[in-house]
Design an enzyme around this catalytic site. Structure first.
Site, short mmCIF file in Angstrom:
data_model
loop_
_atom_site.label_atom_id
_atom_site.label_comp_id
_atom_site.label_asym_id
_atom_site.label_seq_id
_atom_site.Cartn_x
_atom_site.Cartn_y
_atom_site.Cartn_z
CB SER A 182 -0.93 0.01 1.20
OG SER A 182 -0.17 -0.02 2.39
CG ASP A 423 -2.42 5.35 8.37
OD1 ASP A 423 -1.22 5.05 8.54
OD2 ASP A 423 -3.01 5.17 7.29
CG HIS A 426 -0.96 4.03 4.60
ND1 HIS A 426 -1.64 3.38 5.61
CD2 HIS A 426 -0.61 3.08 3.71
CE1 HIS A 426 -1.70 2.09 5.33
NE2 HIS A 426 -1.09 1.87 4.19
#
Ligand SMILES: *[C@@H]1O[C@H](CO)[C@@H](O)[C@H](O)[C@H]1NC(C)=O
Ligand SMILES: *[C@@H]1O[C@H](CO)[C@@H](O)[C@H](O)[C@H]1NC(C)=O
Ligand SMILES: *[C@@H]1O[C@H](CO)[C@@H](O)[C@H](O)[C@H]1NC(C)=O
Ligand SMILES: *[C@@H]1O[C@H](CO)[C@@H](O)[C@H](O)[C@H]1NC(C)=O
Length: 444
Positions: A182, A423, A426
């Site tokens: 990702s 998060d 990312h």
């Protein structure tokens, strides 16, 4: 700096490590944003995880034990033993050759971040039709915009300015493919966002999300693609949407499933890292017909996978016809005490980069870096390294934290403690991955 970290690491209590694994896995296992990329029309519900596991398929593995089956998310190990020490393929010759550099002698990866709100961001978040809800931080309420305004300034030279027309000329008639997890998907979205502004809506298309997802620009006869291959080799996690699994099973001797897709690309950008940081993985060799897996720690598992990938590159890539790039590990910012001693928290509410030169946090594992160094040095005539680790280490402000779409309902308890579900893995867009792409642009 590096030594400083190593010292600290040995003092980390177990509970912290367990929590780290928990955070990483809850975020990695939940990255189901990809449908959102294609959600030009409001479609708030991700559709994955709605296929109940088919019992029939699960038992299929049991009955076809004579052949090496293709791994999928229903694959299981019949039993597990310790790693036997077996190696895949032939060893890559690791003699150091001249490593290609983008800009004469200059090391583009050593430098600092400079605030520059006149040339950044390179595109507007809301102007990019393929933006991901996992990465659109401003849309999801991030109040500070500072993270969009930083330019990477190498110490001894300047980077060539990003030029969308020039980039398209480099891509004319070509397939550019990002292959990995990702983080690499984020870089792919960044690249599409960087490129899309000059392509009229009726001259471009995006294929539906799949193992391979393709952005096409007609006028240039060019594509910018993303191949989901988080472990590079074949694994039970190769479904781009449903890869929330209790165990990772992989075939350390098989890159073919993914290579059959990527072999047609002209420019390839690979990454792999974080999926190896979640504890041991299970090896299921192609010749193993009784479902017996071997358990191995993540680092050595990654080394085997990198070896299989390196073998493919060594025997299949003609550097005059294909360009291969490898992105080094993308750092995480899970513990604010690493850059601000005594503090408790993570990337949440971080608004500026770290200015302490050479800063290195626990998110970037040195043994992994050394292993990658070794593998890549054996391929230096064929692979260009995009060494994003140090420059991204400085960017504790660049992560979505709570400003992204979450697919799980958050409990009141979580909501009252934002750091608990942030998060910090990312990266927001526009943001750090745009600079990774600018670096790629320097080498093309
Ligand atoms: C850029 O930042 C400076 C200093 O913070 C500010 O005065 C200026 O208005 C900003 N310009 C833009 C275009 O945002
Ligand atoms: C972003 O939008 C602002 C106005 O909303 C505009 O002034 C600016 O030029 C845009 N930037 C880019 C890179 O398109
Ligand atoms: C478009 O590019 C592909 C390679 O990606 C090439 O095979 C094909 O001939 C090109 N078509 C045109 C019309 O240039
Ligand atoms: C990347 O850069 C770091 C220093 O920031 C260095 O230690 C490492 O060896 C480099 N890795 C590769 C693969 O070039």
């Amino acid at each position: 700096m590096i030594q400083r970290w190593q010292k600290r690491k040995t003092q980390l209590p177990l509970v912290v490590l367990v929590f780290f694994v928990f955070i990483v896995s809850s975020i990695l296992y939940n990255e189901r944003n990809i449908q959102q990329i294609h959600q030009n029309h409001a479609d708030p519900d991700p559709v994955d995880d709605h296929h109940p596991p088919s019992l029939k398929q699960a038992s299929l593995l049991e009955s076809t034990k004579a052949l090496p089956v293709v791994l999928d998310r229903f694959s299981t190990c019949r039993s597990t033993v310790k790693y036997s020490g077996r190696k895949a393929g032939r060893a890559v010759d690791t003699q150091e050759l001249d490593r290609p550099r983008g800009n004469g002698e200059c090391d583009l990866f050593s430098g600092k971040w400079v605030f520059d709100n006149s040339s950044y961001p390179l595109y507007n978040e809301s102007d990019c039709p393929y933006m991901s809800d996992q990465l659109a931080c401003h849309k999801h309420g991030r109040p500070d915009m500072g993270y969009q305004y930083w330019r990477w300034q190498p110490h001894n030279c300047n980077m060539k300015r990003w030029n969308v027309a020039e980039m398209w000329e480099k891509l004319r008639g070509k397939r550019l493919m990002f292959v990995g997890d990702s983080l690499n998907r984020g870089q792919w979205i960044s690249m599409v966002c960087l490129l899309v502004s000059v392509i009229p809506a009726d001259k471009r298309s995006m294929s539906p999300n799949a193992h391979l997802t393709i952005f096409r620009a007609e006028e240039y006869n060019a594509t910018v693609e993303f191949l989901w291959a988080p472990l590079l080799v074949e694994s039970n996690s190769d479904d781009p949407v449903n890869h929330r699994l209790d165990e990772r099973i992989l075939r350390p001797d098989s890159v073919l499933r993914h290579a059959s897709q990527w072999e047609h690309a002209d420019i390839l950008v690979f990454n792999t890292y974080l999926w190896w940081r979640q504890g041991p993985v299970k090896l299921l060799w192609k010749t193993e017909t009784n479902g017996v897996c071997e358990e191995i720690d993540g680092l050595r598992g990654m080394e085997l996978a990198m070896g299989a990938w390196a073998d493919w590159v060594a025997s299949n890539v003609d550097p005059h016809k294909k360009r291969i790039f490898f992105e080094t590990m993308s750092p995480t910012h899970l513990w604010s005490r690493e850059w601000e001693p005594e503090s408790e928290g993570n990337c949440y509410n971080q608004k500026t980069p770290i200015s302490d030169e050479g800063y290195w946090g626990s998110g970037s594992d040195l043994p992994t870096m050394h292993m990658v160094d070794k593998v890549l040095s054996g391929l230096s005539s064929k692979v260009t390294t995009i060494n994003i680790t140090q420059l991204s280490e400085y960017r504790k402000d660049g992560h979505p934290s709570i400003y992204r779409k979450f697919w799980e309902t958050l409990s009141p308890e979580q909501l009252s403690n934002p750091a608990s579900y942030s998060d910090c893995i990312h990266w927001c867009l526009p943001g750090v991955p745009d600079v990774w792409n600018e670096l790629l642009f320097q080498f093309l």
